[in-house]
Design an enzyme around this catalytic site. Structure first.
Site, PDB file in Angstrom:
ATOM      1  N   GLU A 135      -1.370   1.915   6.706  1.00  0.00           N
ATOM      2  CA  GLU A 135      -0.731   0.707   6.186  1.00  0.00           C
ATOM      3  C   GLU A 135      -0.653  -0.283   7.340  1.00  0.00           C
ATOM      4  OE1 GLU A 135       3.478  -1.011   4.391  1.00  0.00           O
ATOM      5  OE2 GLU A 135       3.351   1.068   5.062  1.00  0.00           O
ATOM      6  N   CYS A 157       5.576  -6.751   7.589  1.00  0.00           N
ATOM      7  CA  CYS A 157       4.125  -6.918   7.516  1.00  0.00           C
ATOM      8  C   CYS A 157       3.675  -7.581   6.222  1.00  0.00           C
ATOM      9  CB  CYS A 157       3.417  -5.581   7.710  1.00  0.00           C
ATOM     10  SG  CYS A 157       3.815  -4.350   6.461  1.00  0.00           S
TER      11      CYS A 157
END
Length: 464
Positions: free
Chosen positions: A232, A266
């Site tokens: 990720e 993020c």
């Protein structure tokens, strides 16, 4: 009632738990974990459920310690820490407690005619020893949610939380030391050497959340042993605002997403692509909502987090200060070097080649880029979050030109994606044949299904 019984082990826990002084120390620990996995102790579903209940009970009993650690590392309020970290972990545990028996159950699948008259069954089976390498920005939930997944799937788990969030990492090490047999779940103390050593060890599965740069290094190392990886990674996430958008609602949501964890998220909005007709209104509404959330003096708000450390504080400040001529700070820009807080800052007049656009900002600065023509906007970004009432048709038309085909409606595309994902999983099982003991190795049923849908999504686009 929560089960707080200990794991069936008499293995003594050394005083230097979590510390390695050499590559050999790391390898020896992994060898012990592999040997423990081979005993089959982690396979029974009842064993896995006991460990998840024990983890749940520990977190409930030590909740304030977890919240204090997150506040010490990132300045998160108790509400934000619970909403974005601890609460998500509780949700994941509850999900596994409800669904694990169903997910772990063998299931019959069609058998190819060539293998008649045999039958085929898919039996979910764990990888073995899984590594969870977690980041500093959401240090609790991005460590514990993968841990829950790996435990639920029957793996042994090696954790390496980030050394950049030391208080939360210490909380996690203390938790693992108290809860788990070190041959079952082990938590290392982070260091630069440790990062290098872990990449030299052969794991059965690696889960990593962090930067694309480190993700490439991990994938390169994993490829040497054909190790399965789940990455990720961060990036510059845009938000797209059309002329017919509900500006008030868009600004409200973007202000929340951008200021959450002081921009150190993020998937938070990294920059805004705004139609030039509504750019001024959007900036005004954004400023209003930020003050609505944090008061007139944002830096004095007890609910506003800070940068993780001095290095990151300086990096974000430099990106703001190094803006070229033609740009201006519409509002914000103040900072407190003592508390490492940066006021939410909106910069207008930004061009695609400006320093703010050169990398993921990972802080409370939002560049605003205006556009008039759809093709111009699509040149800047491909994947977008769209705030618009009637923009979908124009956006899809632009994407049609971009890819040279026609894209069907979103709903049809998603339905077909799920159908393809299901078929691919069945095909994979059939390909094993009757002689394979259908030991389809995966970390968790939910993760596998999600990954399959993501893969299938790209094939669900229909072109003329």
């Amino acid at each position: 009632m929560n089960d707080t019984s200990s794991t069936p082990s008499t293995t003594p826990i050394p005083n230097n738990y979590g510390v390695a002084t050499s590559m050999a120390d790391v390898q020896n620990q992994i060898n012990e974990m592999e040997a423990f996995f081979e005993t089959g102790a982690t396979l029974p579903v009842d064993f896995r459920l006991r460990q998840l209940r024990r983890l749940q009970a520990y977190l409930l009993a030590h909740e304030q310690e977890a919240l204090d650690a997150l506040h010490a590392d990132l300045g998160k309020s108790a509400f934000e820490s619970y909403a974005t970290e601890l609460g998500l972990v509780y949700d994941e545990i509850r999900l596994y407690l409800r669904k694990l028996r169903q997910w772990a159950r063998p299931r019959r699948v069609p058998t190819p005619l060539a293998h008649f008259p045999s039958s085929s069954t898919v039996c979910p089976y764990p990888f073995g020893v899984a590594a969870v390498l977690s980041p500093w920005n959401y240090p609790l939930q991005l460590t514990l949610i993968p841990l829950v997944d790996a435990i639920g799937a029957g793996n042994c788990v090696a954790l390496k939380p980030s050394k950049t969030s030391p208080h939360t990492s210490q909380f996690l090490r203390d938790m693992c030391r108290e809860l788990f047999d070190p041959r079952y779940v082990y938590c290392w103390h982070g260091s630069n050497d440790m990062n290098d050593w872990l990449l030299q060890v052969e794991f059965d599965k690696i889960m990593f959340t962090g930067s694309p740069r480190v993700g490439r290094e991990i994938m390169t190392a994993a490829a040497q042993n054909l190790t399965s990886v789940t990455l990720e990674l961060g990036g510059k996430s845009p938000v797209f605002i059309a002329a017919d958008a509900d500006i008030r609602r868009a600004a409200q949501r973007i202000a929340w997403g951008k200021c959450l964890n002081s921009g150190q998220t993020c998937v938070g909005p990294d920059y805004a692509l705004v139609h030039e007709d509504v750019a001024d209104e959007f900036v005004e509404e954004l400023q209003r909502w930020i003050h609505e959330y944090y008061g007139e003096d944002v830096l004095a708000s007890p609910d506003y987090p800070h940068m993780i450390n001095q290095k990151h504080f300086d990096m974000v400040c430099q990106l703001i200060d190094d803006r070229p001529q033609g740009t201006r700070i519409a509002f914000g820009g103040r900072r407190n070097p003592t508390t490492l807080q940066i006021e939410p800052t909106v910069v207008t007049g930004v061009r695609i080649d400006d320093p703010l656009m050169s990398q993921e900002i990972f802080g409370p600065a939002l560049p605003v880029i205006t556009w008039r023509d759809l093709d111009e906007a699509l040149d800047i970004v491909r994947g977008t979050v769209v705030y618009s009432k009637n923009f979908g048709r124009d956006f899809m038309a632009g994407m049609k030109t971009l890819v040279g085909g026609e894209i069907t409606g979103y709903t049809e595309m998603l339905v077909e994606a799920r159908q393809i994902a299901t078929k691919r999983m069945v095909d994979a099982a059939e390909a094993l044949g009757a002689d394979a003991v259908v030991g389809l190795r995966y970390a968790s049923a939910s993760v596998m299904q999600g990954a399959a849908e993501v893969i299938a999504y790209g094939t669900a686009v229909k072109f003329k």
